[in-house]
Design a protein around this motif. Structure first.
Motif, PDB file in Angstrom:
ATOM      1  N   PRO A 161      -1.215   1.175  -1.114  1.00 19.49           N
ATOM      2  CA  PRO A 161      -0.001   1.886  -1.532  1.00 19.49           C
ATOM      3  C   PRO A 161      -0.201   2.556  -2.886  1.00 19.49           C
ATOM      4  O   PRO A 161      -1.000   2.103  -3.699  1.00 19.49           O
ATOM      5  CB  PRO A 161       1.051   0.789  -1.614  1.00 19.49           C
ATOM      6  CG  PRO A 161       0.274  -0.466  -1.904  1.00 19.49           C
ATOM      7  CD  PRO A 161      -1.048  -0.292  -1.211  1.00 19.49           C
ATOM      8  N   PHE A 162       0.522   3.634  -3.119  1.00 22.83           N
ATOM      9  CA  PHE A 162       0.367   4.415  -4.343  1.00 22.83           C
ATOM     10  C   PHE A 162       1.462   4.071  -5.343  1.00 22.83           C
ATOM     11  O   PHE A 162       2.528   4.653  -5.335  1.00 22.83           O
ATOM     12  CB  PHE A 162       0.411   5.907  -4.033  1.00 22.83           C
ATOM     13  CG  PHE A 162      -0.583   6.348  -3.000  1.00 22.83           C
ATOM     14  CD1 PHE A 162      -1.921   6.035  -3.132  1.00 22.83           C
ATOM     15  CD2 PHE A 162      -0.179   7.072  -1.900  1.00 22.83           C
ATOM     16  CE1 PHE A 162      -2.852   6.443  -2.187  1.00 22.83           C
ATOM     17  CE2 PHE A 162      -1.098   7.489  -0.958  1.00 22.83           C
ATOM     18  CZ  PHE A 162      -2.433   7.175  -1.095  1.00 22.83           C
ATOM     19  N   ASN A 163       1.201   3.114  -6.180  1.00 25.99           N
ATOM     20  CA  ASN A 163       2.119   2.824  -7.278  1.00 25.99           C
ATOM     21  C   ASN A 163       1.302   2.292  -8.443  1.00 25.99           C
ATOM     22  O   ASN A 163       0.174   1.867  -8.272  1.00 25.99           O
ATOM     23  CB  ASN A 163       3.247   1.867  -6.839  1.00 25.99           C
ATOM     24  CG  ASN A 163       2.759   0.481  -6.508  1.00 25.99           C
ATOM     25  OD1 ASN A 163       2.200  -0.209  -7.358  1.00 25.99           O
ATOM     26  ND2 ASN A 163       2.980   0.042  -5.279  1.00 25.99           N
ATOM     27  N   PRO A 164       1.840   2.319  -9.650  1.00 30.26           N
ATOM     28  CA  PRO A 164       1.047   1.942 -10.833  1.00 30.26           C
ATOM     29  C   PRO A 164       0.720   0.460 -10.935  1.00 30.26           C
ATOM     30  O   PRO A 164      -0.170   0.075 -11.684  1.00 30.26           O
ATOM     31  CB  PRO A 164       1.920   2.378 -12.007  1.00 30.26           C
ATOM     32  CG  PRO A 164       3.253   2.690 -11.466  1.00 30.26           C
ATOM     33  CD  PRO A 164       3.156   2.834  -9.987  1.00 30.26           C
ATOM     34  N   ILE A 165       1.414  -0.376 -10.181  1.00 31.41           N
ATOM     35  CA  ILE A 165       1.199  -1.811 -10.289  1.00 31.41           C
ATOM     36  C   ILE A 165       0.183  -2.330  -9.274  1.00 31.41           C
ATOM     37  O   ILE A 165      -0.643  -3.175  -9.579  1.00 31.41           O
ATOM     38  CB  ILE A 165       2.532  -2.563 -10.126  1.00 31.41           C
ATOM     39  CG1 ILE A 165       3.487  -2.146 -11.234  1.00 31.41           C
ATOM     40  CG2 ILE A 165       2.326  -4.074 -10.128  1.00 31.41           C
ATOM     41  CD1 ILE A 165       4.899  -2.619 -11.054  1.00 31.41           C
ATOM     42  N   PHE A 166       0.208  -1.804  -8.058  1.00 27.40           N
ATOM     43  CA  PHE A 166      -0.663  -2.319  -7.004  1.00 27.40           C
ATOM     44  C   PHE A 166      -1.207  -1.184  -6.159  1.00 27.40           C
ATOM     45  O   PHE A 166      -0.481  -0.262  -5.814  1.00 27.40           O
ATOM     46  CB  PHE A 166       0.116  -3.297  -6.110  1.00 27.40           C
ATOM     47  CG  PHE A 166      -0.712  -3.854  -5.005  1.00 27.40           C
ATOM     48  CD1 PHE A 166      -1.626  -4.861  -5.245  1.00 27.40           C
ATOM     49  CD2 PHE A 166      -0.600  -3.352  -3.723  1.00 27.40           C
ATOM     50  CE1 PHE A 166      -2.408  -5.375  -4.221  1.00 27.40           C
ATOM     51  CE2 PHE A 166      -1.381  -3.854  -2.696  1.00 27.40           C
ATOM     52  CZ  PHE A 166      -2.285  -4.866  -2.954  1.00 27.40           C
ATOM     53  N   TYR A 167      -2.471  -1.246  -5.834  1.00 30.21           N
ATOM     54  CA  TYR A 167      -3.110  -0.333  -4.899  1.00 30.21           C
ATOM     55  C   TYR A 167      -4.261  -1.094  -4.249  1.00 30.21           C
ATOM     56  O   TYR A 167      -4.706  -2.120  -4.741  1.00 30.21           O
ATOM     57  CB  TYR A 167      -3.598   0.948  -5.589  1.00 30.21           C
ATOM     58  CG  TYR A 167      -4.443   0.697  -6.811  1.00 30.21           C
ATOM     59  CD1 TYR A 167      -5.817   0.548  -6.718  1.00 30.21           C
ATOM     60  CD2 TYR A 167      -3.855   0.591  -8.070  1.00 30.21           C
ATOM     61  CE1 TYR A 167      -6.592   0.300  -7.838  1.00 30.21           C
ATOM     62  CE2 TYR A 167      -4.623   0.345  -9.199  1.00 30.21           C
ATOM     63  CZ  TYR A 167      -5.989   0.201  -9.066  1.00 30.21           C
ATOM     64  OH  TYR A 167      -6.745  -0.039 -10.175  1.00 30.21           O
TER      65      TYR A 167
ATOM     66  N   VAL B 114      -4.792   7.717   1.868  1.00 25.93           N
ATOM     67  CA  VAL B 114      -5.689   7.891   0.729  1.00 25.93           C
ATOM     68  C   VAL B 114      -5.345   9.179   0.011  1.00 25.93           C
ATOM     69  O   VAL B 114      -4.731  10.081   0.577  1.00 25.93           O
ATOM     70  CB  VAL B 114      -7.182   7.930   1.141  1.00 25.93           C
ATOM     71  CG1 VAL B 114      -7.623   6.622   1.769  1.00 25.93           C
ATOM     72  CG2 VAL B 114      -7.469   9.095   2.066  1.00 25.93           C
ATOM     73  N   MET B 115      -5.724   9.254  -1.256  1.00 23.92           N
ATOM     74  CA  MET B 115      -5.646  10.504  -2.013  1.00 23.92           C
ATOM     75  C   MET B 115      -6.850  10.549  -2.953  1.00 23.92           C
ATOM     76  O   MET B 115      -7.483   9.538  -3.226  1.00 23.92           O
ATOM     77  CB  MET B 115      -4.330  10.641  -2.780  1.00 23.92           C
ATOM     78  CG  MET B 115      -4.204   9.747  -3.991  1.00 23.92           C
ATOM     79  SD  MET B 115      -2.783  10.103  -5.030  1.00 23.92           S
ATOM     80  CE  MET B 115      -1.462   9.437  -4.077  1.00 23.92           C
ATOM     81  N   TRP B 116      -7.146  11.744  -3.412  1.00 27.36           N
ATOM     82  CA  TRP B 116      -8.258  11.954  -4.325  1.00 27.36           C
ATOM     83  C   TRP B 116      -7.690  12.363  -5.669  1.00 27.36           C
ATOM     84  O   TRP B 116      -6.892  13.294  -5.763  1.00 27.36           O
ATOM     85  CB  TRP B 116      -9.196  13.018  -3.761  1.00 27.36           C
ATOM     86  CG  TRP B 116      -9.744  12.613  -2.433  1.00 27.36           C
ATOM     87  CD1 TRP B 116      -9.201  12.897  -1.212  1.00 27.36           C
ATOM     88  CD2 TRP B 116     -10.897  11.824  -2.175  1.00 27.36           C
ATOM     89  NE1 TRP B 116      -9.960  12.325  -0.219  1.00 27.36           N
ATOM     90  CE2 TRP B 116     -11.005  11.667  -0.777  1.00 27.36           C
ATOM     91  CE3 TRP B 116     -11.860  11.237  -2.997  1.00 27.36           C
ATOM     92  CZ2 TRP B 116     -12.043  10.954  -0.183  1.00 27.36           C
ATOM     93  CZ3 TRP B 116     -12.894  10.524  -2.399  1.00 27.36           C
ATOM     94  CH2 TRP B 116     -12.978  10.392  -1.015  1.00 27.36           C
TER      95      TRP B 116
END
Length: 108
Positions: free
Chosen positions: A51-57, A23-25
């Motif tokens: 996952p941290f990407n612009p398409i899927f989280y 996780v991130m804030w």
């Protein structure tokens, strides 16, 4: 067997549960655009689950308006919902294909 740390988010309003490996804030600027990422919660930040990407989280919350750190994680209130984020451990067990009859060689 291998233990891995995971995060479990529970939305208290309806019991929705989401899990992720990290996780991130996220901090937003005055225009509501991404400003910076952090490892700790704070007023005005949103939770972002990997996952941290612009398409899927996995999940993103609205901005935090109140929070309390707990032994197992953090309880927080956003503009829309109440949440509990906990660290959990999942035990990964390797799967083995075990034949019970050693004379069985499969279909002929």
């Amino acid at each position: 067997m291998q233990n891995i740390e995971m995060y479990k988010l529970t939305r208290l309003d309806d019991g929705l549960i989401k899990q992720s490996a990290d996780v991130m804030w996220i901090q937003w600027d005055e225009a509501g655009r991404f400003d910076s990422k952090h490892n700790e919660p704070a007023i005005g930040r949103s939770l972002f689950m990997s996952p941290f990407n612009p398409i899927f989280y996995t999940w993103q919350t609205t901005q935090i308006i109140a929070f309390k750190l707990t032994v197992s994680g953090v309880e927080f209130v956003t503009k829309n919902s109440n949440y509990v984020l906990e660290r959990i451990e999942e035990i990964l067990v390797k799967e083995y294909n075990i034949k019970t009859n050693t004379n069985d060689h499969g279909p002929e």
